[in-house]
Design an enzyme around this catalytic site. Structure first.
Site, PDB file in Angstrom:
ATOM      1  N   LEU A 151       0.833  -1.203   0.000  1.00  0.00           N
ATOM      2  CA  LEU A 151       0.000   0.000   0.000  1.00  0.00           C
ATOM      3  C   LEU A 151       0.867   1.251   0.000  1.00  0.00           C
ATOM      4  O   LEU A 151       0.469   2.286  -0.566  1.00  0.00           O
ATOM      5  CB  LEU A 151      -0.931   0.011   1.215  1.00  0.00           C
ATOM      6  CG  LEU A 151      -1.949   1.156   1.240  1.00  0.00           C
ATOM      7  CD1 LEU A 151      -2.913   1.043   0.067  1.00  0.00           C
ATOM      8  CD2 LEU A 151      -2.712   1.179   2.546  1.00  0.00           C
ATOM      9  N   TYR A 152       2.041   1.197   0.612  1.00  0.00           N
ATOM     10  CA  TYR A 152       2.955   2.332   0.549  1.00  0.00           C
ATOM     11  C   TYR A 152       3.248   2.699  -0.902  1.00  0.00           C
ATOM     12  O   TYR A 152       3.133   3.869  -1.301  1.00  0.00           O
ATOM     13  CB  TYR A 152       4.255   2.009   1.285  1.00  0.00           C
ATOM     14  CG  TYR A 152       5.370   2.991   1.015  1.00  0.00           C
ATOM     15  CD1 TYR A 152       5.249   4.330   1.390  1.00  0.00           C
ATOM     16  CD2 TYR A 152       6.541   2.592   0.375  1.00  0.00           C
ATOM     17  CE1 TYR A 152       6.266   5.239   1.143  1.00  0.00           C
ATOM     18  CE2 TYR A 152       7.560   3.488   0.121  1.00  0.00           C
ATOM     19  CZ  TYR A 152       7.422   4.808   0.495  1.00  0.00           C
ATOM     20  OH  TYR A 152       8.430   5.708   0.227  1.00  0.00           O
ATOM     21  N   ALA A 153       3.620   1.697  -1.691  1.00  0.00           N
ATOM     22  CA  ALA A 153       3.907   1.943  -3.109  1.00  0.00           C
ATOM     23  C   ALA A 153       2.668   2.449  -3.835  1.00  0.00           C
ATOM     24  O   ALA A 153       2.742   3.384  -4.645  1.00  0.00           O
ATOM     25  CB  ALA A 153       4.419   0.663  -3.762  1.00  0.00           C
TER      26      ALA A 153
END
Length: 323
Positions: A151-153
């Site tokens: 989810l960071y990416a």
């Protein structure tokens, strides 16, 4: 020149602010001082910046549109460097909401301010993680970014897309800077170099994933700042109506994790105790920047060797923890 730096108490933001201030620019820093890691380190960084008479520090979260409105009400900015974000690949598995609120909502609020108060160049921090599961190496800016592993990416891909749309609609010259494994003095405690150094000095075991057979394009922080400063002088010109560009900021020279460990052992003067673990969910096996676009735009590519960079970090680490 008047510059706004979001995330000014963060690792990269701190180094960037120092460079801007040493060159005589007027810098306003904005940081939320979130407790993702030890806030004492963030306050220590900001204390260094407060020694410069041309630095003004603000505390506040980008998710609060009112905070940004107050910052922009103080005057116009020539450039904005947006470094504030919820970082960390692994933490996104534990607290995904933080990435939506900080990275996506926070960036949207900032873009709304830039729509009202235009700047000559908006520089947005992104990440090599946007390349996700791409098998093609090295990663090039024209490669697809539709397969995020975390989810960071995904949140960073979203911020790039939002910035590109605002760039197109409101003619905001925008550069998305894709960072590749930045390291150096004043670094974050959640990063491998900090963890390895602390553990080896204290005689504790380090956690080594996939037997250390992962490669990273390590980029020394002052090299990164040099690249950012040069890119700031190269705002994109509208192509097909959109003054937007993505640029890799890496060394273009990936090394294995075992080489990082060896560099820390050399700097500390002590061998590491190792605890081997399998690959973690969401980790990339390799990052490798194609830096030809960076070189074309700026005439510069990072040059600091891993051994020299790690040595500088270990020297800072020992001094900071003895202070």
């Amino acid at each position: 020149m008047r510059v706004l730096v979001t995330g000014s108490a963060g690792f990269i933001g701190f180094h960037l602010c120092q460079r801007l201030l040493r060159e005589g620019h007027e810098v306003m820093g904005l940081d939320g001082f979130t407790p993702y890691y030890d806030t004492a380190l963030k306050h220590a960084r900001h204390a260094q910046l407060m020694l410069f008479p041309k630095f003004t520090g603000h505390t506040g979260m980008l998710e609060d549109a009112g905070v940004l409105a107050a910052v922009f009400a103080e005057g116009r900015f020539d450039r904005v460097y947006h470094l504030a974000a919820q970082t960390g690949v692994r933490y996104s598995l534990e607290n995904p909401r933080a990435y939506i609120e900080s990275n996506i909502l926070g960036t949207f609020n900032l873009l709304e301010m830039l729509r009202i108060f235009p700047v000559e160049h908006f520089l947005l921090a992104s990440t090599s993680s946007v390349y996700g599961g791409n098998a093609k190496l090295p990663f090039c800016e024209s490669d697809a970014t539709g397969s995020p592993l975390t989810l960071y990416a995904a949140s960073k891909i979203s911020t790039e897309a939002m910035a590109a749309s605002y760039s197109h609609l409101w003619q905001i010259p925008t550069s998305a800077l894709r960072f590749f494994t930045v390291y150096g003095p004043w670094g974050r405690p959640d990063m491998a170099l900090f963890k390895f150094t602390k553990a080896i000095i204290e005689g504790a075991p380090i956690e080594v994933y996939n037997s250390g057979r992962m490669r990273r394009d390590f980029t020394y922080v002052t090299d990164l700042v040099e690249a950012m400063m040069r890119l700031a002088e190269c705002p994109p010109i509208a192509a097909k109506g959109t003054p937007f560009q993505a640029v890799n900021l890496g060394a273009g020279n990936p090394v294995e994790l075992v080489d990082l460990i060896a560099a820390v052992e050399l700097a500390v003067g002590k061998k590491a105790l190792r605890r081997h673990l399998p690959m973690q969910k969401g980790d990339m096996l390799e990052t490798f920047a194609d830096v030809s676009k960076l070189k074309s735009l700026t005439g510069y590519v990072p040059t600091t060797s891993l051994v020299d960079g790690v040595g500088q970090f270990v020297e800072w680490y020992r001094a900071y923890h003895q202070a």
